[in-house]
Scaffold this active site. Structure first.
Site, mmCIF file in Angstrom:
data_model
loop_
_atom_site.group_PDB
_atom_site.id
_atom_site.type_symbol
_atom_site.label_atom_id
_atom_site.label_comp_id
_atom_site.label_asym_id
_atom_site.label_seq_id
_atom_site.Cartn_x
_atom_site.Cartn_y
_atom_site.Cartn_z
ATOM 1 N N HIS B 166 -30.999 9.007 51.155
ATOM 2 C CA HIS B 166 -30.917 10.485 50.823
ATOM 3 C C HIS B 166 -31.374 10.484 49.240
ATOM 4 C CE1 HIS B 166 -27.228 8.647 48.999
ATOM 5 N NE2 HIS B 166 -27.418 9.577 48.196
ATOM 6 N N GLU B 320 -31.303 -5.297 24.927
ATOM 7 C CA GLU B 320 -32.093 -4.494 25.826
ATOM 8 C C GLU B 320 -31.323 -2.784 24.991
ATOM 9 O OE1 GLU B 320 -31.327 -7.008 26.945
ATOM 10 O OE2 GLU B 320 -33.425 -7.814 27.933
#
Ligand SMILES: O=P(O)(O)O[C@H]1O[C@H](CO)[C@@H](O)[C@H](O)[C@H]1O
Ligand SMILES: O=P(O)(O)O[C@H]1O[C@H](CO)[C@@H](O)[C@H](O)[C@H]1O
Lengths: 351, 351
Positions: B166, B320
């Protein structure tokens, strides 16, 4: 139509440092699977492990041997992401294929000889030693590099594979995206308002008292209005300070005190060693040491991923990666929760 | 000093769409624990599970009952992050405490009635049905909302807790951070160069052939020069197309074809159902339908987290989160690897 209630109604909030919005969906806290606070099985970590490359006296995978250190221990990362020198890419006129040189130094600092300790379980003077070392590192690497990023990844979920208490430092010749943006936004605010953005912000938060979790004589710990992670927080000095090495001895002691309380509350949230990534942002270094950086204010950022329990985290995935960050509980609710937690560590209560 | 080799020497690269740099550390690929490619135990997913809320005929946690659907199945998310209406925050003059209204619609689309299928294992005509549905959704929700974000979170590691194939759609009254930035950067490029940034980019990549993984008559699949995730890729039409609903029937068939091959190669990488978040970016909608959006080019983005094996992912953590994204293998090495993989699915080979 009822009146707007930030605890009830979806809205977006703006982060003036990063020029980014966050979607706040407080009504989603009512989801039926909101979930219980589960006590997770904590792994027993030995104080010393002959196979752990960060323990005193052990040999690392590079073949280097750790000294029998008794306090903190700083060494060069054996597999650094950045190197001190080497060939650089040449300039390309095409704006779609831009690269640039990247030099740097990567270091690792163990906080303590014992693997079974974390900052909140260390003594205040041991935490103070870590702070002094951070200041030293920032001064040393700052002589050469534009940006010195001190950060700690804590917990497996944050990509930390070694349980020994430690942080990392990546110093670079380039000014990384996020701090470079904060350099610009703080400068613009300062030019316009004649006061540093974060100094102004803390003053207002201290008046409002809606998101302040803790404070002592020299520090404020709060959930920023624009927080993204469920229990994201920011730690700021009350005085205008540019860099970590500019902190006075009294401010460093007070920092050790508030850090211990902060991390204790985090651990007490789900009675588990709370995972997070944290790091320091202050005025840039290298060539910037010669410039005016009055628009900067030193601060630490904590990004913890856990949302509902020791085993259920917030996923920053599809919508967040492609569009913008989203959160369910509000910053005010997170601050309320953190305030309500004891600042005596759940482990020390049992002993 | 030796000459610069992007496969050997650290450097930074620029993403002109997002105005962000990525740190590339190719020498780190030589780390001793580089790790083997392990075959992970795949969970056996039944074709139908009476307890899976996405299967045909089952009752969802909201109490609503799914029809006995035979193709795709679209419904309103039972716990939407955004709501169609409600009270809005009032304007606050303080630039440090900005919030704004956020309205929207959140939908879920099942790709297929069977839980044990994924896009690469579906037939080309079944994938084509998904594409047609995406086009329909973008048209429908686009009438009212500024931005329609179609995205798929696939795999537990990407926060997807339901294995049934989905995707989701979050449409919003506001223009989210990332697409809003791409709206501006593409406009600036177009004004300056008189050609859309991504149209120009694809033309150049097709000439260079260093990062193109696959192409067919209508589509190009490549690893962008500025990719962040280890095997991040971008899928673009060869023609200048603004929105997914503007694709011709031939282009949709060709898209189904290249998507199947792309996702098959991903699955073949570690012989596991490859986790990722993916989504579509095209010209904005709502009020923007009345404006000139010639600077936009439709594209899909794939962000897969796996790095070394089915069980070792890249962590976007401390450095990061606080400074900028970092990668080890280069975009060119990732493209090379993807090119070398068969486009026959490892599961179909065994049957
Ligand atoms: O599929 P869900 O449960 O709606 O939610 C999933 O995707 C959303 C959109 O990327 C994220 O905000 C959630 O953190 C993630 O778990
Ligand atoms: O501790 P390591 O192994 O050097 O690396 C860890 O932190 C780095 C900096 O945030 C990340 O780039 C890695 O992905 C992460 O696993």
């Amino acid at each position: 139509m009822s009146t707007f209630d930030p605890k009830e109604h979806p809205h977006i909030r703006y982060n003036p440092l990063m020029e980014e919005w966050v979607t706040v969906s407080p009504h989603r806290m009512k989801r039926p699977w909101k979930g219980q606070v589960e006590k997770s099985e904590e792994e027993e970590i030995p104080s010393y492990d002959p196979n752990n490359s960060l323990c005193p006296g052990n040999t690392r995978s590079s073949g280097k041997v750790n000294p029998q250190y008794e306090g903190t221990f700083l060494f060069d990362n054996d597999f650094p992401a950045l190197l001190k020198d080497g060939p650089a890419p040449s300039a390309n006129p095409d704006p779609l294929f831009q690269s640039a040189p990247a030099y740097g130094a990567c270091q690792v600092m163990c906080f303590h000889p014992r693997s079974d300790l974390t900052l909140p379980l260390m003594s205040q003077s041991e935490v103070r030693e870590v702070i002094d070392k951070w200041a030293e590192i920032n001064t040393d690497l700052g002589k050469k590099y534009t940006w010195v990023q001190i950060f700690e990844n804590k917990g497996n979920v944050m990509g930390c594979s070694n349980p020994h208490p430690h942080c990392q430092v990546w110093a670079s010749s380039y000014f990384p995206n996020d701090p470079a943006k904060k350099h610009r936004t703080q400068r613009e605010y300062y030019d316009k308002h004649k006061v540093p953005l974060l100094v102004d912000y803390v003053k207002k938060e201290l008046q409002k008292q809606e998101r302040v979790v803790l404070q002592n004589e020299h520090w404020v710990w709060l959930v920023p209005y624009w927080a993204i992670w469920p229990y994201e927080t920011m730690l700021l000095p009350k005085r205008h300070v540019l860099r970590i090495e500019d902190l006075t001895s009294a401010e460093r002691d007070a920092l050790a005190d508030i850090m211990k309380k902060l991390l204790t509350k985090y651990d007490n949230m789900f009675e588990v060693s709370f995972p997070y990534s944290m790091g320091w942002h202050g005025a840039p270094t290298g060539d910037y040491l010669q410039q005016d950086n009055s628009h900067w204010q030193l601060h630490a950022l904590y990004f913890p991923p856990l949302l509902r329990s020791a085993t259920v985290k917030k996923f920053m995935v599809g919508y967040e990666m492609l569009a913008q960050s989203q959160r369910d509980l509000t910053a005010e609710q997170a601050a309320e929760k953190l305030k309500s937690l004891p600042d005596v560590h759940y482990k020390s209560q049992n002993s």
